[in-house]
Design a protein around this motif. Structure first.
Motif, PDB file in Angstrom:
ATOM      1  N   ALA A 549       9.869  14.972  17.735  1.00 46.40           N
ATOM      2  CA  ALA A 549       8.439  15.049  17.407  1.00 46.40           C
ATOM      3  C   ALA A 549       7.964  16.493  17.368  1.00 46.40           C
ATOM      4  O   ALA A 549       7.161  16.875  16.502  1.00 46.40           O
ATOM      5  N   ASP A 550       8.466  17.322  18.289  1.00 45.63           N
ATOM      6  CA  ASP A 550       8.071  18.733  18.309  1.00 45.63           C
ATOM      7  C   ASP A 550       8.645  19.487  17.115  1.00 45.63           C
ATOM      8  O   ASP A 550       7.983  20.362  16.543  1.00 45.63           O
ATOM      9  N   ALA A 551       9.899  19.144  16.744  1.00 50.38           N
ATOM     10  CA  ALA A 551      10.555  19.845  15.628  1.00 50.38           C
ATOM     11  C   ALA A 551      10.054  19.367  14.272  1.00 50.38           C
ATOM     12  O   ALA A 551      10.053  20.130  13.298  1.00 50.38           O
ATOM     13  N   GLU A 552       9.643  18.108  14.183  1.00 52.50           N
ATOM     14  CA  GLU A 552       9.199  17.505  12.920  1.00 52.50           C
ATOM     15  C   GLU A 552       7.804  16.909  13.125  1.00 52.50           C
ATOM     16  O   GLU A 552       7.655  15.697  13.322  1.00 52.50           O
ATOM     17  N   PRO A 553       6.744  17.739  13.095  1.00 54.56           N
ATOM     18  CA  PRO A 553       5.389  17.233  13.392  1.00 54.56           C
ATOM     19  C   PRO A 553       4.971  16.049  12.528  1.00 54.56           C
ATOM     20  O   PRO A 553       4.219  15.180  12.988  1.00 54.56           O
ATOM     21  N   GLN A 554       5.479  15.993  11.284  1.00 55.09           N
ATOM     22  CA  GLN A 554       5.096  14.887  10.395  1.00 55.09           C
ATOM     23  C   GLN A 554       5.641  13.550  10.876  1.00 55.09           C
ATOM     24  O   GLN A 554       5.169  12.483  10.459  1.00 55.09           O
ATOM     25  N   SER A 555       6.653  13.591  11.758  1.00 57.64           N
ATOM     26  CA  SER A 555       7.234  12.341  12.268  1.00 57.64           C
ATOM     27  C   SER A 555       6.678  11.969  13.637  1.00 57.64           C
ATOM     28  O   SER A 555       7.143  11.014  14.252  1.00 57.64           O
ATOM     29  N   ARG A 556       5.695  12.720  14.127  1.00 54.82           N
ATOM     30  CA  ARG A 556       5.236  12.557  15.512  1.00 54.82           C
ATOM     31  C   ARG A 556       4.758  11.141  15.807  1.00 54.82           C
ATOM     32  O   ARG A 556       5.076  10.559  16.851  1.00 54.82           O
ATOM     33  N   SER A 557       3.995  10.561  14.896  1.00 57.22           N
ATOM     34  CA  SER A 557       3.459   9.214  15.144  1.00 57.22           C
ATOM     35  C   SER A 557       4.582   8.195  15.317  1.00 57.22           C
ATOM     36  O   SER A 557       4.555   7.367  16.237  1.00 57.22           O
ATOM     37  N   ILE A 558       5.598   8.256  14.442  1.00 57.29           N
ATOM     38  CA  ILE A 558       6.727   7.317  14.542  1.00 57.29           C
ATOM     39  C   ILE A 558       7.520   7.568  15.814  1.00 57.29           C
ATOM     40  O   ILE A 558       7.962   6.628  16.495  1.00 57.29           O
ATOM     41  N   MET A 559       7.718   8.833  16.182  1.00 55.18           N
ATOM     42  CA  MET A 559       8.481   9.134  17.400  1.00 55.18           C
ATOM     43  C   MET A 559       7.773   8.582  18.634  1.00 55.18           C
ATOM     44  O   MET A 559       8.417   8.107  19.576  1.00 55.18           O
ATOM     45  N   ILE A 560       6.440   8.621  18.639  1.00 50.29           N
ATOM     46  CA  ILE A 560       5.705   8.092  19.787  1.00 50.29           C
ATOM     47  C   ILE A 560       5.834   6.572  19.837  1.00 50.29           C
ATOM     48  O   ILE A 560       5.906   5.981  20.929  1.00 50.29           O
ATOM     49  N   VAL A 561       5.890   5.909  18.675  1.00 48.68           N
ATOM     50  CA  VAL A 561       6.188   4.467  18.674  1.00 48.68           C
ATOM     51  C   VAL A 561       7.556   4.222  19.306  1.00 48.68           C
ATOM     52  O   VAL A 561       7.732   3.307  20.125  1.00 48.68           O
ATOM     53  N   ASN A 562       8.525   5.058  18.952  1.00 49.51           N
ATOM     54  CA  ASN A 562       9.870   4.898  19.516  1.00 49.51           C
ATOM     55  C   ASN A 562       9.881   5.130  21.024  1.00 49.51           C
ATOM     56  O   ASN A 562      10.607   4.458  21.766  1.00 49.51           O
ATOM     57  N   ILE A 563       9.069   6.074  21.474  1.00 45.32           N
ATOM     58  CA  ILE A 563       8.937   6.284  22.920  1.00 45.32           C
ATOM     59  C   ILE A 563       8.372   5.027  23.570  1.00 45.32           C
ATOM     60  O   ILE A 563       8.834   4.588  24.632  1.00 45.32           O
ATOM     61  N   GLY A 564       7.383   4.427  22.917  1.00 42.17           N
ATOM     62  CA  GLY A 564       6.819   3.172  23.431  1.00 42.17           C
ATOM     63  C   GLY A 564       7.866   2.073  23.518  1.00 42.17           C
ATOM     64  O   GLY A 564       7.901   1.303  24.490  1.00 42.17           O
ATOM     65  N   ASN A 565       8.742   1.998  22.513  1.00 38.66           N
ATOM     66  CA  ASN A 565       9.803   0.980  22.551  1.00 38.66           C
ATOM     67  C   ASN A 565      10.721   1.191  23.755  1.00 38.66           C
ATOM     68  O   ASN A 565      11.121   0.236  24.428  1.00 38.66           O
ATOM     69  N   ALA A 566      11.062   2.458  24.028  1.00 39.17           N
ATOM     70  CA  ALA A 566      11.919   2.752  25.188  1.00 39.17           C
ATOM     71  C   ALA A 566      11.200   2.397  26.482  1.00 39.17           C
ATOM     72  O   ALA A 566      11.813   1.861  27.424  1.00 39.17           O
ATOM     73  N   GLN A 567       9.912   2.678  26.546  1.00 39.70           N
ATOM     74  CA  GLN A 567       9.145   2.340  27.753  1.00 39.70           C
ATOM     75  C   GLN A 567       9.100   0.827  27.973  1.00 39.70           C
ATOM     76  O   GLN A 567       9.189   0.352  29.114  1.00 39.70           O
ATOM     77  N   ARG A 568       8.977   0.075  26.894  1.00 36.01           N
ATOM     78  CA  ARG A 568       9.012  -1.398  27.033  1.00 36.01           C
ATOM     79  C   ARG A 568      10.345  -1.865  27.581  1.00 36.01           C
ATOM     80  O   ARG A 568      10.404  -2.776  28.414  1.00 36.01           O
ATOM     81  N   MET A 570      12.184  -0.329  29.557  1.00 36.36           N
ATOM     82  CA  MET A 570      12.211   0.011  30.977  1.00 36.36           C
ATOM     83  C   MET A 570      11.266  -0.864  31.791  1.00 36.36           C
ATOM     84  O   MET A 570      11.173  -0.730  33.019  1.00 36.36           O
ATOM     85  N   GLY A 571      10.537  -1.758  31.107  1.00 34.91           N
ATOM     86  CA  GLY A 571       9.604  -2.650  31.795  1.00 34.91           C
ATOM     87  C   GLY A 571       8.226  -2.064  31.998  1.00 34.91           C
ATOM     88  O   GLY A 571       7.367  -2.688  32.634  1.00 34.91           O
ATOM     89  N   ASP A 572       7.980  -0.867  31.450  1.00 36.74           N
ATOM     90  CA  ASP A 572       6.688  -0.208  31.617  1.00 36.74           C
ATOM     91  C   ASP A 572       5.808  -0.529  30.414  1.00 36.74           C
ATOM     92  O   ASP A 572       5.589   0.310  29.527  1.00 36.74           O
ATOM     93  N   VAL A 573       5.292  -1.753  30.388  1.00 39.26           N
ATOM     94  CA  VAL A 573       4.529  -2.222  29.226  1.00 39.26           C
ATOM     95  C   VAL A 573       3.229  -1.436  29.072  1.00 39.26           C
ATOM     96  O   VAL A 573       2.806  -1.117  27.952  1.00 39.26           O
ATOM     97  N   ARG A 574       2.591  -1.114  30.200  1.00 42.32           N
ATOM     98  CA  ARG A 574       1.316  -0.387  30.122  1.00 42.32           C
ATOM     99  C   ARG A 574       1.505   0.954  29.407  1.00 42.32           C
ATOM    100  O   ARG A 574       0.720   1.313  28.524  1.00 42.32           O
ATOM    101  N   SER A 575       2.545   1.710  29.784  1.00 38.79           N
ATOM    102  CA  SER A 575       2.792   2.998  29.126  1.00 38.79           C
ATOM    103  C   SER A 575       3.153   2.796  27.655  1.00 38.79           C
ATOM    104  O   SER A 575       2.782   3.604  26.791  1.00 38.79           O
ATOM    105  N   ALA A 576       3.889   1.714  27.362  1.00 38.08           N
ATOM    106  CA  ALA A 576       4.263   1.430  25.973  1.00 38.08           C
ATOM    107  C   ALA A 576       3.024   1.201  25.122  1.00 38.08           C
ATOM    108  O   ALA A 576       2.897   1.764  24.017  1.00 38.08           O
ATOM    109  N   VAL A 577       2.084   0.410  25.648  1.00 39.26           N
ATOM    110  CA  VAL A 577       0.850   0.143  24.901  1.00 39.26           C
ATOM    111  C   VAL A 577       0.080   1.443  24.678  1.00 39.26           C
ATOM    112  O   VAL A 577      -0.444   1.701  23.585  1.00 39.26           O
ATOM    113  N   ALA A 578       0.052   2.292  25.705  1.00 44.53           N
ATOM    114  CA  ALA A 578      -0.636   3.579  25.555  1.00 44.53           C
ATOM    115  C   ALA A 578       0.024   4.420  24.462  1.00 44.53           C
ATOM    116  O   ALA A 578      -0.655   5.098  23.680  1.00 44.53           O
TER     117      ALA A 578
END
Length: 749
Positions: A549-568, A570-578
């Motif tokens: 996300a830092d190297a490719e700013p145009q992909s930041r939104s998708i990368m944050i979705v992917n971070i949310g998937n990883a958080q889910r 891990m069982g951290d649904v609240r962080s995933a939704v955020a």
């Protein structure tokens, strides 16, 4: 290899992939730093034996090749550079098609071409040679299948013009210890005469101190034409290489002087015989005469013969444009490749090559339905080709439809029983259908045919993995990576096996290797991070997503979705939704983020809210069948039957071959009081999947309600026959229906 991925060559060009090595150095796929254009960089190693005069002389010889210019049947040389004691040739890159880069690859497979295409290639070769010779090139000197590239389209391209001649004058640039007899090397005949060439392809007169000419090139072409016609890379003289180059060279020379050519049945036999005459004066006088002889042979065999006229000042072609898209595919830049290839298809929808390449790009992007449609379009253009069917089979497998994949592969194997790609995919089908032993045997058969096929070792590892033989699977993946260290999916599979064996440190090391290898490729890094998230390495995945996300700013939104998937995970649904909400703040049109929020709501039983999110995803990406299927399911569970039916119909319009969505549509229609319409959809579902027990069961229930006892009997019979898919209550009900209808004396169909 001398240069690492990411390292700069001649300042402007960055190494992206090693492509191979030969008797004069190494070849890399490189990318221009500012334009993004892809080229092949051939590194001619001077070595310690090359003097300053050698460097200057060889560079001057190489610069003369620039005069060949641009031609559709010649690999273009763009510039000649120096780097230390190396000469660097920046050349046109020809992307492989169907796994083949060179004519040697095509011949080894022994399939995929017929006498008509062979004749067209031979004519093209002659036209390319005529052009080069007219530009002042005295002779090619190293004509062989490995120096003829097969790219997008029905055209070949001749590479390495004049380099053998330059090397013969400056031997310090030739590898003194070639790794294969098929490599260019310095050769010495019994009488002490030395020349530069490839054993088995050098004309006899060159080994006697003669001068290179059109006639010596025509001899080398005759060897290549024999191999094309014989579908074999063996010598036309029946001489077997047994590890000693000198012995091999002497044996071939003796047979060549006797004109002892192994007979083959081909329309081009007479042409081959004359090309291989031991006396240069008895061969064709030049390439125009050879071209006319090939055309005459084609006409005599009733093969349509065509000529190729290239306008002066040729500056490129549609095939070059397709090749550019395929080149980005090779690098894993699938989005960029798809953009280029989609334009190509739009420009010429009847281009088979563009349709196939566009389908491959869609498949890599996960747009599998889109890929199937493009492969179908390609197949309509060329019904006899295997590539579209193999591509469809792969897409069907990824879509969870092994039966459809098998049907496509059966068509290929009926025509080409030894098609390696089809055999490997068939092994995958066996595995997907639970036949693990058959899958393993299928892969082992391919390895026996071609032990160097890295894909076979990849599938071998996956088959062993399915059988629970994790240690053997890891070894198979290791073998694959020794053959092709740049296969990211294989390295990820190895990491998965190591993780399954609880060897987490070793798995992490494989991920780190993959990250180092592909550090300049955001799409592949994203794939690596997603794989880490799915295989117990979530924290490392989140760190990598953030780096991308830092190297490719145009992909930041998708990368944050992917971070949310990883958080889910891990069982951290609240962080995933955020994270999903943050992705939408960055890009309000991120359909994937809305879909993920819909998934979270559906898992929590809040179907109204899930339907709202899925509906928004559908608005943003109206042509995504998966989004419409998810929206339909949410509306169905929220009792919005009519809206559910609309979404299911839209999903089916985009991708009709979905038995489960047909079933859901039937449920929605029945809940809306349209039992007859629901029955029609169930009939479609069971036609697509005869073993779909739940569809048969629901069909039987509706038919009983509508008084269609005979039909209900048949449906209940099918439901019971596939009863393992039903719940205990459903199976009992199906048996009860069957018993009731039998008691009434209904006749079975």
């Amino acid at each position: 290899m001398t240069y690492a991925i990411g390292e700069n060559v001649c300042d402007e060009y960055a190494v992206r992939l090693p492509l191979g090595e030969g008797g004069m150095g190494e070849v890399y796929l490189v990318e221009h730093g500012s334009s993004g254009e892809l080229r092949a960089a051939k590194i001619m190693r001077g070595g310690g034996g090359a003097s300053g005069a050698d460097m200057v002389g060889f560079r001057q010889e190489a610069l003369s090749l620039l005069n060949v210019g641009s031609h559709p049947f010649v690999v273009r040389l763009f510039e000649v550079r120096e780097r230390g004691r190396d000469i660097v040739l920046i050349m046109e890159y020809i992307a492989p098609e169907a796994g083949c880069t060179t004519l040697e690859d095509v011949i080894r497979r022994g399939q995929g071409y017929n006498d008509r295409l062979l004749g067209a290639w031979a004519v093209e070769f002659c036209v390319g040679m005529e052009h080069a010779l007219s530009c002042g090139i005295a002779a090619h000197r190293d004509i062989k299948p490995a120096n003829v590239l097969i790219g997008s389209g029905p055209f070949l391209k001749i590479s390495d013009f004049g380099l053998a001649l330059a090397a013969s004058r400056y031997p310090a640039f030739v590898d003194g210890a070639p790794k294969r007899p098929s490599q260019l090397q310095m050769l010495e005949a019994r009488d002490g005469c030395r020349t530069c060439g490839t054993p088995g392809y050098v004309a006899p007169e060159l080994l006697a101190g003669g001068k290179a000419s059109q006639q010596s090139d025509i001899f080398s072409f005759g060897v290549m034409l024999w191999q094309m016609a014989a579908r074999s890379t063996e010598s036309p003289y029946g001489v077997e290489y047994k590890g000693n180059t000198r012995d091999y060279l002497d044996a071939v020379l003796e047979k060549a002087l006797d004109h002892a050519v192994t007979h083959i049945v081909s329309p081009y036999t007479a042409v081959i015989q004359r090309c291989l005459e031991p006396n240069p004066a008895d061969r064709y006088p030049d390439f125009p005469a050879l071209r006319e002889a090939i055309k005459s042979a084609m006409k005599a065999a009733k093969i349509p013969a065509m000529d190729f006229i290239v306008n002066p000042g040729f500056q490129g072609s549609f095939s070059d444009y397709v090749n550019r898209g395929r080149s980005y595919l090779i690098l894993g830049r699938h989005e960029r490749a798809h953009t280029i290839l989609a334009r190509a298809v739009e420009h010429d929808p009847k281009s088979y090559e563009a349709q196939v390449a566009c389908a491959e790009a869609s498949s890599h992007r996960g747009k599998l339905v889109e890929a199937v449609r493009a492969y179908e379009a390609a197949r309509d253009l060329r019904p006899e080709a295997a590539t579209p069917l193999n591509g469809m089979a792969f897409a069907w497998l990824e879509l969870g439809e092994p039966t459809k994949a098998r049907a496509a592969l059966d068509e290929v194997l009926a025509q080409q029983p030894e098609n390696l790609e089809a055999l490997l995919l068939l092994a995958r089908v066996e595995g997907a259908q639970g036949n693990d032993d058959a899958a393993l045997k299928g892969v082992e058969r391919v390895i026996a045919i071609d032990p160097r096929d890295w894909r076979a070792h990849d599938y071998h590892g996956r088959a062993l993995w399915s059988l629970g033989k994790l240690g053997d699977a890891a070894r198979a993946f290791g073998t694959c990576l020794r053959i092709n260290p740049l296969a990211p999916d294989v390295r990820l599979a190895l990491a998965s096996v190591l993780t399954a064996q609880n060897e987490l440190v070793a798995a992490r090391e494989e991920y780190e290797r993959a990250i180092r290898l592909f550090r300049d490729n955001p799409e592949t890094l994203n794939k690596i991070a997603a794989h880490m998230a799915e295989h117990r390495h979530e924290k490392g995945a989140i760190d990598l997503f953030r780096q991308i996300a830092d190297a490719e700013p145009q992909s930041r939104s998708i990368m944050i979705v992917n971070i949310g998937n990883a958080q889910r995970r891990m069982g951290d649904v609240r962080s995933a939704v955020a994270s999903y909400r943050q992705a939408i703040e960055i890009n309000p049109e991120n359909a994937l983020a809305y879909e993920r929020l819909g998934d979270v709501e559906a898992e929590s039983g809040r179907h109204d809210k899930a339907a709202e999110y899925f509906g928004r995803a559908c608005e943003l990406e109206a042509d995504n069948p998966r989004y419409h299927a998810s929206a339909g399911t949410a509306y169905l569970q929220a009792q919005g039957h009519r809206v559910a039916a609309e979404h299911f119909r839209r999903s089916l319009a985009l991708f009709p071959e979905q038995p489960s969505i047909l079933y859901n549509l039937a449920v929605a229609l029945c809940c809306d009081g349209q039992e007859g319409a629901g029955l029609e959809e169930l009939a479609k579902a069971v036609r697509l999947d005869e073993g779909y027990a739940r569809a048969w069961y629901l069909k039987a229930v509706i038919e009983v309600g509508l008084g269609l006892e005979a039909d209900a009997m048949v449906s209940a019979d099918h439901a019971v026959a596939n009863g393992s898919q039903l719940s205990a209550r459903e199976l009992q009900k199906a048996r009860s229906l069957l018993g009731e209808q039998s008691g009434r004396g209904t006749v079975r169909r």
